[in-house]
Design a protein around this motif. Structure first.
Motif, short mmCIF file in Angstrom:
data_model
loop_
_atom_site.label_atom_id
_atom_site.label_comp_id
_atom_site.label_asym_id
_atom_site.label_seq_id
_atom_site.Cartn_x
_atom_site.Cartn_y
_atom_site.Cartn_z
N VAL A 82 5.55 -3.41 3.96
CA VAL A 82 6.40 -4.36 5.26
C VAL A 82 7.15 -3.63 5.86
CG1 VAL A 82 7.95 -5.27 2.56
CG2 VAL A 82 8.09 -2.84 3.09
N ASN A 93 7.94 0.01 5.80
CA ASN A 93 6.60 1.24 5.34
C ASN A 93 6.63 2.77 5.77
OD1 ASN A 93 5.27 2.76 3.50
ND2 ASN A 93 3.56 1.60 4.96
N CYS A 111 4.16 -7.19 7.07
CA CYS A 111 4.71 -8.31 6.66
C CYS A 111 4.81 -7.95 5.15
CB CYS A 111 3.88 -9.12 7.38
SG CYS A 111 1.81 -9.71 6.92
N PHE A 118 -1.66 -2.57 -6.48
CA PHE A 118 -1.20 -1.19 -7.59
C PHE A 118 0.65 -1.16 -7.45
CE2 PHE A 118 -5.19 -1.06 -6.65
CZ PHE A 118 -5.51 -0.50 -7.82
N ALA A 119 0.99 -1.06 -8.59
CA ALA A 119 2.31 -1.33 -9.09
C ALA A 119 3.57 -1.98 -7.54
CB ALA A 119 2.60 0.65 -8.73
N CYS A 137 0.71 -0.90 -0.10
CA CYS A 137 0.11 0.18 -0.10
C CYS A 137 0.92 1.19 -0.03
CB CYS A 137 -0.93 -0.24 1.10
SG CYS A 137 0.31 -0.60 2.40
N ASN A 180 -1.59 -3.43 3.56
CA ASN A 180 -0.43 -4.49 3.82
C ASN A 180 0.90 -3.74 3.16
OD1 ASN A 180 0.68 -6.59 1.82
ND2 ASN A 180 1.02 -6.90 3.95
C1 LIG Z 1 5.86 1.26 -5.83
S1 LIG Z 1 5.09 1.55 -4.54
C2 LIG Z 1 3.62 1.35 -4.82
C3 LIG Z 1 2.53 1.79 -3.39
C4 LIG Z 1 0.86 1.99 -3.53
N1 LIG Z 1 0.60 0.93 -3.82
C5 LIG Z 1 0.59 3.38 -5.05
O1 LIG Z 1 0.18 2.83 -6.00
O2 LIG Z 1 0.99 4.08 -4.65
C6 LIG Z 1 5.24 -0.68 -4.23
C7 LIG Z 1 4.99 -0.88 -2.82
O3 LIG Z 1 5.18 -2.10 -2.90
C8 LIG Z 1 5.62 -2.16 -0.98
N2 LIG Z 1 6.35 -3.88 -0.97
C9 LIG Z 1 7.48 -4.46 -2.15
N3 LIG Z 1 7.56 -5.75 -1.65
C10 LIG Z 1 6.59 -5.84 -0.77
C11 LIG Z 1 6.39 -7.09 -0.03
N4 LIG Z 1 6.73 -7.91 -0.65
N5 LIG Z 1 5.35 -7.25 0.60
C12 LIG Z 1 4.46 -6.00 0.55
N6 LIG Z 1 4.61 -5.50 0.61
C13 LIG Z 1 6.13 -4.70 -0.45
C14 LIG Z 1 7.03 -1.06 -1.21
O4 LIG Z 1 7.27 -1.34 0.13
C15 LIG Z 1 6.37 -0.16 -1.65
O5 LIG Z 1 5.77 0.75 -0.87
#
Ligand SMILES: C[S@@+](CC[C@H](N)C(=O)[O-])C[C@H]1O[C@@H](n2cnc3c(N)ncnc32)[C@H](O)[C@@H]1O
Length: 236
Positions: free
Chosen positions: A94, A97, A127, A145-146, A61, A92
């Motif tokens: 890491v 965050n 997590c 998303f992304a 998120c 959710n």
């Molecule tokens: C590019 S950001 C996108 C954030 C948000 N969804 C948005 O579109 O603005 C990617 C997010 O995925 C999280 N992320 C990466 N690997 C992850 C994992 N294994 N579990 C949970 N989150 C993860 C990162 O910490 C980051 O906050």
């Protein structure tokens, strides 16, 4: 499931003066393909006498910017059908965050927490989404998303200055593709455990169209060139 790069959408929806139902209808009229997928997934959540609560999750998120109004519209949709059912929204990401940024956003006027009637509980699951994020069988609507382009481990150490999967070639590209396949399979298997009967995922991720280049190809090439220049100048 939305395809690669189906539109990272930020804040196109506004709360509607006619309230929840009006907002949902107006949003649905102006909706992009991505929004339509989320709205129809929210509309399909079964709310019968056996439903004790609804669980929505935003996987990866960050500060919730991309999903804030989609989640609000989903909550409004559920509220129009069931004013009092408890709704749990699981954010959710890491452990490291910026959770404070997320909570700040949840205090804003446009936050889903401002939707009236029954209880809405924001929850965090700090997590990796490569493990179980919530109890089995409870998830009604999962959004991401992304975030799914983040694999569990960094790419091959021999990848030089490559920053993005489509900058890899040969053995490194194959290694990364295999890792991506394993992570993607694991992600889906875990979500299959978490989904409630009839539950749904709407996922937007970077990828490569079979007939074209990867999402962000030009941007990532430019970032790599700038990074290489900074290295040459001894600045990084
Ligand atoms: C590019 S950001 C996108 C954030 C948000 N969804 C948005 O579109 O603005 C990617 C997010 O995925 C999280 N992320 C990466 N690997 C992850 C994992 N294994 N579990 C949970 N989150 C993860 C990162 O910490 C980051 O906050």
């Amino acid at each position: 499931m939305a395809g690669p790069g189906a539109g990272i959408w930020r804040g196109a929806l506004k709360p509607h003066p006619a309230g929840a139902a009006g907002s949902h209808r107006a949003a649905a009229q102006d909706a992009t393909a991505l929004q339509v997928r989320v709205f129809s997934a929210a509309d399909r959540i079964a709310l019968d006498s056996s439903t004790k609560a609804v669980v929505i999750a935003d996987l990866g998120c960050a500060q919730g910017m991309a999903t804030a109004l989609l989640i609000r519209s989903s909550v409004e949709s559920i509220r129009t059908r069931s004013p009092h059912i408890p709704i749990h929204v699981v954010h959710n990401d890491v452990l490291q965050n910026d959770w404070a940024g997320l909570y700040e956003a949840l205090r804003r006027e446009e936050s889903y927490l401002r939707v009236r009637e029954g209880p809405i509980t924001p929850m965090t699951a700090a997590c990796s989404f490569y493990q179980l994020v919530m109890p089995p069988g409870v998830l009604n609507l999962g959004l991401s998303f992304a975030a799914l382009q983040w694999l569990e481990r960094p790419g091959p150490a021999s990848a030089g200055t490559a920053l993005f999967f489509d900058q890899l070639a040969g053995a490194e590209a194959l290694e990364m593709a295999e890792q991506a396949h394993q992570d993607w399979s694991r992600f889906l298997a875990l979500r299959a455990i978490e989904l409630a009967p009839g539950g749904c995922l709407v996922l937007v991720m970077m990828g490569r169209h079979p007939n074209g280049s990867a999402t962000g190809h030009t941007l990532w090439a430019a970032i790599r060139a700038i990074a290489e220049e900074l290295v040459l100048e001894g600045r990084i």
